[in-house]
Design a protein around this motif. Structure first.
Motif, mmCIF file in Angstrom:
data_model
loop_
_atom_site.group_PDB
_atom_site.id
_atom_site.type_symbol
_atom_site.label_atom_id
_atom_site.label_comp_id
_atom_site.label_asym_id
_atom_site.label_seq_id
_atom_site.Cartn_x
_atom_site.Cartn_y
_atom_site.Cartn_z
ATOM 1 N N UNK A 1 -21.893 -27.434 -66.825
ATOM 2 C CA UNK A 1 -22.815 -27.939 -67.848
ATOM 3 C C UNK A 1 -23.672 -29.069 -67.289
ATOM 4 N N UNK A 2 -23.059 -29.937 -66.493
ATOM 5 C CA UNK A 2 -23.807 -31.032 -65.901
ATOM 6 C C UNK A 2 -24.898 -30.553 -64.964
ATOM 7 N N UNK A 3 -24.623 -29.508 -64.206
ATOM 8 C CA UNK A 3 -25.638 -28.955 -63.313
ATOM 9 C C UNK A 3 -26.803 -28.350 -64.093
ATOM 10 N N UNK A 4 -26.479 -27.725 -65.217
ATOM 11 C CA UNK A 4 -27.544 -27.181 -66.072
ATOM 12 C C UNK A 4 -28.403 -28.320 -66.623
ATOM 13 N N UNK A 5 -27.762 -29.408 -67.042
ATOM 14 C CA UNK A 5 -28.510 -30.561 -67.548
ATOM 15 C C UNK A 5 -29.415 -31.140 -66.475
ATOM 16 N N UNK B 1 -33.715 -26.717 -75.170
ATOM 17 C CA UNK B 1 -33.019 -28.012 -75.093
ATOM 18 C C UNK B 1 -32.880 -28.642 -76.474
ATOM 19 N N UNK B 2 -31.828 -29.394 -76.673
ATOM 20 C CA UNK B 2 -31.625 -30.065 -77.965
ATOM 21 C C UNK B 2 -32.765 -31.021 -78.243
ATOM 22 N N UNK B 3 -33.205 -31.726 -77.211
ATOM 23 C CA UNK B 3 -34.349 -32.619 -77.358
ATOM 24 C C UNK B 3 -33.952 -34.035 -77.707
ATOM 25 N N UNK B 4 -34.942 -34.912 -77.685
ATOM 26 C CA UNK B 4 -34.746 -36.320 -78.016
ATOM 27 C C UNK B 4 -36.054 -36.865 -78.540
ATOM 28 N N UNK B 5 -36.174 -38.210 -78.575
ATOM 29 C CA UNK B 5 -37.407 -38.804 -79.069
ATOM 30 C C UNK B 5 -38.586 -38.519 -78.149
ATOM 31 N N UNK B 6 -38.306 -38.287 -76.888
ATOM 32 C CA UNK B 6 -39.375 -38.043 -75.924
ATOM 33 C C UNK B 6 -39.467 -36.591 -75.473
ATOM 34 N N UNK B 7 -38.428 -35.796 -75.757
ATOM 35 C CA UNK B 7 -38.401 -34.397 -75.322
ATOM 36 C C UNK B 7 -38.384 -33.486 -76.544
ATOM 37 N N UNK B 8 -39.332 -32.572 -76.633
ATOM 38 C CA UNK B 8 -39.386 -31.638 -77.749
ATOM 39 C C UNK B 8 -38.263 -30.620 -77.622
ATOM 40 N N UNK C 1 -10.930 -37.738 -69.370
ATOM 41 C CA UNK C 1 -10.860 -37.828 -67.911
ATOM 42 C C UNK C 1 -11.614 -36.672 -67.248
ATOM 43 N N UNK C 2 -11.527 -35.476 -67.825
ATOM 44 C CA UNK C 2 -12.244 -34.330 -67.252
ATOM 45 C C UNK C 2 -13.748 -34.553 -67.312
ATOM 46 N N UNK C 3 -14.228 -35.102 -68.434
ATOM 47 C CA UNK C 3 -15.662 -35.368 -68.544
ATOM 48 C C UNK C 3 -16.103 -36.414 -67.528
ATOM 49 N N UNK C 4 -15.357 -37.511 -67.417
ATOM 50 C CA UNK C 4 -15.764 -38.598 -66.524
ATOM 51 C C UNK C 4 -15.826 -38.121 -65.076
ATOM 52 N N UNK C 5 -14.813 -37.387 -64.644
ATOM 53 C CA UNK C 5 -14.801 -36.921 -63.269
ATOM 54 C C UNK C 5 -15.915 -35.900 -63.015
ATOM 55 N N UNK C 6 -16.166 -35.031 -63.996
ATOM 56 C CA UNK C 6 -17.242 -34.048 -63.846
ATOM 57 C C UNK C 6 -18.603 -34.735 -63.809
ATOM 58 N N UNK C 7 -18.785 -35.716 -64.678
ATOM 59 C CA UNK C 7 -20.061 -36.433 -64.705
ATOM 60 C C UNK C 7 -20.268 -37.227 -63.414
ATOM 61 N N UNK D 1 -30.727 -29.533 -63.949
ATOM 62 C CA UNK D 1 -31.823 -28.594 -63.700
ATOM 63 C C UNK D 1 -32.915 -28.681 -64.757
ATOM 64 N N UNK D 2 -32.567 -29.180 -65.936
ATOM 65 C CA UNK D 2 -33.551 -29.293 -67.012
ATOM 66 C C UNK D 2 -34.303 -30.630 -67.002
ATOM 67 N N UNK D 3 -33.834 -31.574 -66.182
ATOM 68 C CA UNK D 3 -34.461 -32.904 -66.161
ATOM 69 C C UNK D 3 -35.460 -32.973 -65.011
ATOM 70 N N UNK D 4 -36.405 -32.086 -65.028
ATOM 71 C CA UNK D 4 -37.349 -31.969 -63.911
ATOM 72 C C UNK D 4 -38.234 -33.203 -63.790
ATOM 73 N N UNK D 5 -38.712 -33.720 -64.902
ATOM 74 C CA UNK D 5 -39.583 -34.894 -64.849
ATOM 75 C C UNK D 5 -38.817 -36.122 -64.371
#
Length: 454
Positions: free
Chosen positions: A179-183, A33-40, A264-270, A185-189
């Protein structure tokens, strides 16, 4: 396009991604994962190289890199600059702005432009005879003999300044959904926390109204738990939807600027991928609270209650997306969203009946999705219910809220709430129209905001 062509195109796309991963030394962290301030996740250098690799997916002829070495140690900065230099050797023009670069960075450049206080202090191939220390340097990495070999550079001469996305809207939508489904699946917590909150809230309400019978003494309690179930959507879904939708905003703007996909494609997919979560959680919420309360076990009652719980969560999600898209700021959105949802909740039919609402507040009742959902559920629960236990035909019950209704049959109880059983299917239609409105409004606001930022 034939099936063979589609498979071939998919193979080429995969090969292109693998090529970029190898070129920028990201193959070993392909599934990190790319990570963030809370995710390594990725290191700073890997994130820099990933950003450059993402920009190359659309094969731009010129790349502008704003301080690509900032925040990196000397080794990592050298790796990033080597990647940029390699792009220049392949025929792309790479322009970098760097504050006080090291000597080895100077040596990589084919042309130097030094700016001091907004003015050009030096422009030339090197700094061999230039001694002035300058705070900002523009490095141009280019191999002029190889420039004609870049297909993107040749084609750009006949195109507009902004290239159009070559893939169809449907293909973009499908890819973004994947891509959204993969995201997700990675947000388990995150999912576990939301699940725990849903179970806790539904269990708490169920215990308060545990096995409430349809009796004269419990009619107000039944009204309260039905409306509370609808109201919980604000607590469970609004703020998480606001925050999670805003987190990806900077990435979406950058990718839209790179012509990776349409807004528009991103908004509808999200919206679709978020709705999946907000379809599962309301079902869990419903199954716990409905059977703990002990409401009538009929197909009409169960299906209506379930559909309205799901619809409320989706409306709140769509409202959250629309508000974030309109405001363009998560802090402001957290203040604006309740200003929209709370008034329509107040006039939903529980605190005050529709007929008792002052004329100047009538529009809020007519646009209240809580009103339509509440009316549909109460109709489904009580329309076919005969005499209510504990009631006499002429008994009148006075409530603390100065409302009164004749406690006799289920049908009379519905009428006393200023509800009409003939509106049952209209309630479903009205909820669907409100959901469609917030989706369309959010889509228009999102597209306009992203284009303005670009």
């Amino acid at each position: 396009m034939t099936s063979h062509q589609r498979n071939q195109s998919r193979a080429k796309r995969h090969a292109r991604v693998q090529q970029l991963l190898k070129r920028f030394g990201l193959k070993n962290c392909e599934h990190t994962p790319i990570g963030s301030q809370t995710i390594t996740g990725l290191s700073r250098g890997e994130k820099k190289r990933l950003t450059i690799a993402c920009e190359l997916l659309t094969d731009p002829p010129v790349m502008f890199c704003d301080e690509p070495t900032t925040g990196l140690d000397s080794f990592t900065a050298c790796e990033v600059m080597k990647c940029l230099k390699g792009l220049a050797r392949d025929g792309k023009i790479v322009v970098c702005t760097i504050h006080q670069p090291a000597t080895w960075v100077y040596q990589m450049a084919d042309r130097l432009v030094l700016l001091c206080q907004g003015r050009v202090a030096y422009e030339g191939p090197d700094l061999q005879h230039y001694k002035y220390q300058c705070p900002l340097t523009i490095l141009s990495l280019q191999q002029s003999s190889k420039l004609p070999k870049s297909p993107s550079l040749r084609s750009s001469r006949s195109e507009n300044s902004r290239k159009t996305v070559r893939r169809s809207w449907l293909f973009q939508f499908q890819t973004l959904v994947a891509r959204g489904l993969v995201q997700i699946s990675r947000r388990k917590r995150y999912i576990a926390a939301r699940l725990a909150l849903t179970v806790l809230v539904s269990w708490f309400l169920g215990m308060v109204y545990l096995q409430v019978p349809i009796h004269k003494d419990h009619l107000l309690g039944i009204k309260g738990v039905v409306f509370a179930a609808l109201q919980m959507n604000n607590i469970l879904y609004m703020m998480p939807s606001l925050i999670s939708f805003w987190e990806d905003y900077p990435v979406v703007v950058r990718e839209y600027q790179s012509n990776m996909y349409s807004a528009s494609a991103y908004f509808m997919a999200r919206s679709l991928t978020d709705s999946i979560l907000h379809l599962i959680f309301p079902i869990i919420f419903f199954n716990i609270i409905y059977f703990m309360i002990g409401l009538p076990v009929t197909f009409k009652a169960i299906s209506t209650f379930l559909v309205m719980c799901v619809a409320m969560s989706m409306i709140i999600t769509s409202l959250s997306h629309a508000v974030v898209s309109l405001c363009g700021d998560v802090t402001i959105s957290m203040s604006v969203a309740p200003l929209i949802s709370v008034p329509v909740m107040v006039f939903g039919g529980f605190l005050i009946t529709v007929d008792a609402v002052p004329w100047y507040y009538k529009p809020l009742s007519y646009i209240s999705w809580y009103h339509y959902a509440f009316e549909a559920i109460m109709t489904a629960l009580f329309e076919d219910h005969g005499k209510i236990e504990g009631c006499s035909p002429n008994f009148t019950m006075f409530l603390p809220t100065q409302l009164n209704f004749e406690c006799s049959t289920g049908l009379q109880f519905i009428k006393d709430q200023d509800f009409d059983v003939s509106n049952f299917w209209w309630d479903f239609g009205a909820v669907g129209l409100i959901l469609a409105f917030w989706n369309v409004f959010g889509l228009v606001a999102f597209v306009c905001t992203v284009r303005r930022w670009s």
